[in-house]
Write an enzyme that holds these catalytic residues in place. Structure first.
Site, short mmCIF file in Angstrom:
data_model
loop_
_atom_site.label_atom_id
_atom_site.label_comp_id
_atom_site.label_asym_id
_atom_site.label_seq_id
_atom_site.Cartn_x
_atom_site.Cartn_y
_atom_site.Cartn_z
N GLY A 12 0.78 -1.25 0.00
CA GLY A 12 0.00 0.00 0.00
C GLY A 12 0.80 1.28 0.00
O GLY A 12 0.28 2.33 0.40
N SER A 13 2.05 1.26 -0.49
CA SER A 13 2.80 2.52 -0.49
C SER A 13 2.24 3.50 -1.52
O SER A 13 2.24 4.72 -1.28
CB SER A 13 4.30 2.28 -0.71
OG SER A 13 4.58 1.90 -2.03
N ASN A 14 1.74 3.01 -2.64
CA ASN A 14 1.09 3.93 -3.59
C ASN A 14 -0.22 4.48 -3.02
O ASN A 14 -0.53 5.66 -3.20
CB ASN A 14 0.85 3.24 -4.94
CG ASN A 14 2.10 3.22 -5.80
OD1 ASN A 14 2.50 4.25 -6.34
ND2 ASN A 14 2.73 2.06 -5.91
N LYS A 65 -15.26 -17.27 -9.48
CA LYS A 65 -14.74 -15.95 -9.84
C LYS A 65 -15.87 -14.94 -10.08
O LYS A 65 -15.75 -13.77 -9.72
CB LYS A 65 -13.87 -16.09 -11.09
CG LYS A 65 -12.87 -15.00 -11.37
CD LYS A 65 -11.90 -14.81 -10.23
CE LYS A 65 -10.64 -14.08 -10.59
NZ LYS A 65 -9.67 -14.78 -11.42
N MET A 90 -3.23 -6.92 -7.39
CA MET A 90 -2.56 -7.93 -8.21
C MET A 90 -3.55 -8.87 -8.92
O MET A 90 -3.30 -10.07 -9.03
CB MET A 90 -1.56 -8.71 -7.36
CG MET A 90 -0.55 -7.81 -6.66
SD MET A 90 0.29 -6.61 -7.76
CE MET A 90 1.72 -7.58 -8.20
N ARG A 91 -4.64 -8.29 -9.39
CA ARG A 91 -5.62 -9.09 -10.13
C ARG A 91 -6.09 -8.34 -11.35
O ARG A 91 -6.01 -7.11 -11.39
CB ARG A 91 -6.87 -9.35 -9.28
CG ARG A 91 -6.63 -10.24 -8.14
CD ARG A 91 -7.94 -10.56 -7.43
NE ARG A 91 -7.65 -11.47 -6.34
CZ ARG A 91 -7.47 -12.77 -6.49
NH1 ARG A 91 -7.60 -13.33 -7.68
NH2 ARG A 91 -7.15 -13.52 -5.47
N ASN A 107 -4.68 2.60 -13.14
CA ASN A 107 -3.75 1.62 -12.57
C ASN A 107 -2.33 2.15 -12.70
O ASN A 107 -2.04 2.93 -13.61
CB ASN A 107 -3.87 0.30 -13.35
CG ASN A 107 -2.93 -0.78 -12.84
OD1 ASN A 107 -2.81 -1.01 -11.63
ND2 ASN A 107 -2.23 -1.43 -13.76
N HIS A 109 1.53 0.56 -13.18
CA HIS A 109 2.27 -0.67 -13.48
C HIS A 109 3.76 -0.34 -13.49
O HIS A 109 4.16 0.67 -14.07
CB HIS A 109 1.82 -1.21 -14.84
CG HIS A 109 2.44 -2.53 -15.16
ND1 HIS A 109 2.08 -3.70 -14.51
CD2 HIS A 109 3.42 -2.87 -16.05
CE1 HIS A 109 2.81 -4.70 -14.99
NE2 HIS A 109 3.61 -4.22 -15.92
C1 GAR Z 1 4.03 -1.37 -7.14
O1 GAR Z 1 5.34 -1.45 -7.63
C2 GAR Z 1 3.03 -1.42 -8.27
O2 GAR Z 1 3.45 -0.71 -9.41
C3 GAR Z 1 2.98 -2.89 -8.55
O3 GAR Z 1 3.00 -3.49 -7.28
C4 GAR Z 1 3.67 -2.65 -6.36
C5 GAR Z 1 2.75 -2.36 -5.21
O4 GAR Z 1 3.39 -1.61 -4.20
N1 GAR Z 1 1.79 -3.23 -9.28
C6 GAR Z 1 1.73 -4.22 -10.17
O5 GAR Z 1 2.68 -4.95 -10.40
C7 GAR Z 1 0.40 -4.38 -10.85
N2 GAR Z 1 0.45 -5.40 -11.84
P1 GAR Z 1 2.52 -0.84 -3.12
O6 GAR Z 1 1.51 -1.86 -2.56
O7 GAR Z 1 3.53 -0.44 -2.07
O8 GAR Z 1 1.86 0.33 -3.78
#
Ligand code: GAR
Length: 204
Positions: A12-14, A65, A90-91, A107, A109
């Site tokens: 959850g840092s983003n 699902k 991640m889905r 999103n 990525h």
């Molecule tokens: C981040 O690097 C994000 O870009 C990536 O997961 C990490 C989550 O970090 N997302 C993906 O790979 C999506 N397919 P966070 O939970 O600290 O934000």
């Protein structure tokens, strides 16, 4: 203020960066809910700290699902979001959600799309031997990691990089990049093929 719902699976840092930007006025929005597919994810502790409600919806609690996707949609609708931010979710989003919130799901990525879609994008970049990597913020389409690109930030890849060192360098750019995109969305500045995507739909 735009009502923002965050979908996240883990750290959850983003999500934290988006919440912080709402609190300090960088984003004209409010995080009104967090939807998470893993009980015990760190993002849920963050939501508690923010006093923001969260909903945990785990695939294993459902028969299939489709029922899981129905529950996700119902939870999202209940928060009446103007914008849904996938932040380490991640889905692949169900089509039901995408159709319910057209052009309102974005999103981040950790790659320069359309390269390295899917899981372990940073590892894919190391393995491919690219010299430039980065992150992409994009509208969510029905395919895997596709949809109109909002912004990209590039970082160098060094010869001695590992998946971890590259991931850290990209993550440092993810937070400001995602905040800029969300701020622009909340100012009704984003367009797809020349058409503004927010502003006229808001039900608030
Ligand atoms: C981040 O690097 C994000 O870009 C990536 O997961 C990490 C989550 O970090 N997302 C993906 O790979 C999506 N397919 P966070 O939970 O600290 O934000």
């Amino acid at each position: 203020k735009k009502r923002i719902v965050i979908f996240a699976s883990g750290r959850g840092s983003n999500a934290e960066a988006i919440h912080e930007a709402c609190e300090n006025g960088t984003v004209n929005g409010e995080v009104v809910g967090v939807i998470c597919d893993h009980a015990g994810a760190q993002v849920l502790e963050r939501a508690r700290r923010w006093n923001v409600p969260s909903t945990v919806i785990e695939l294993k609690s459902f028969e299939n699902k489709a029922a899981f996707n129905d529950a996700l949609l119902e939870a999202a609708v209940s928060y009446k979001p103007d914008l849904i931010c996938l932040a380490g979710y991640m889905r692949i989003c169900g089509e039901n959600l995408i159709h319910a919130f057209p052009n309102r799901i974005i999103n981040i990525h950790p790659a320069l799309l359309p390269s390295f879609r899917g899981l372990h994008a940073q590892r894919q970049a190391i393995e491919a031997g690219v010299k430039v990597a980065g992150c992409t913020v994009h509208f969510v389409g029905t395919g895997l990691d596709d949809g109109p690109i909002i912004t990209q930030t590039a970082v160098p890849v060094y010869d001695d990089d590992t998946e971890d060192t590259l991931s850290a360098r990209i993550l440092e750019q993810e937070h400001p990049s995602y905040v800029r995109a969300v701020a622009a969305y909340c100012r009704d500045e984003l367009t797809i093929e020349g058409h503004h995507v927010s502003g006229m739909h808001g039900h608030h």
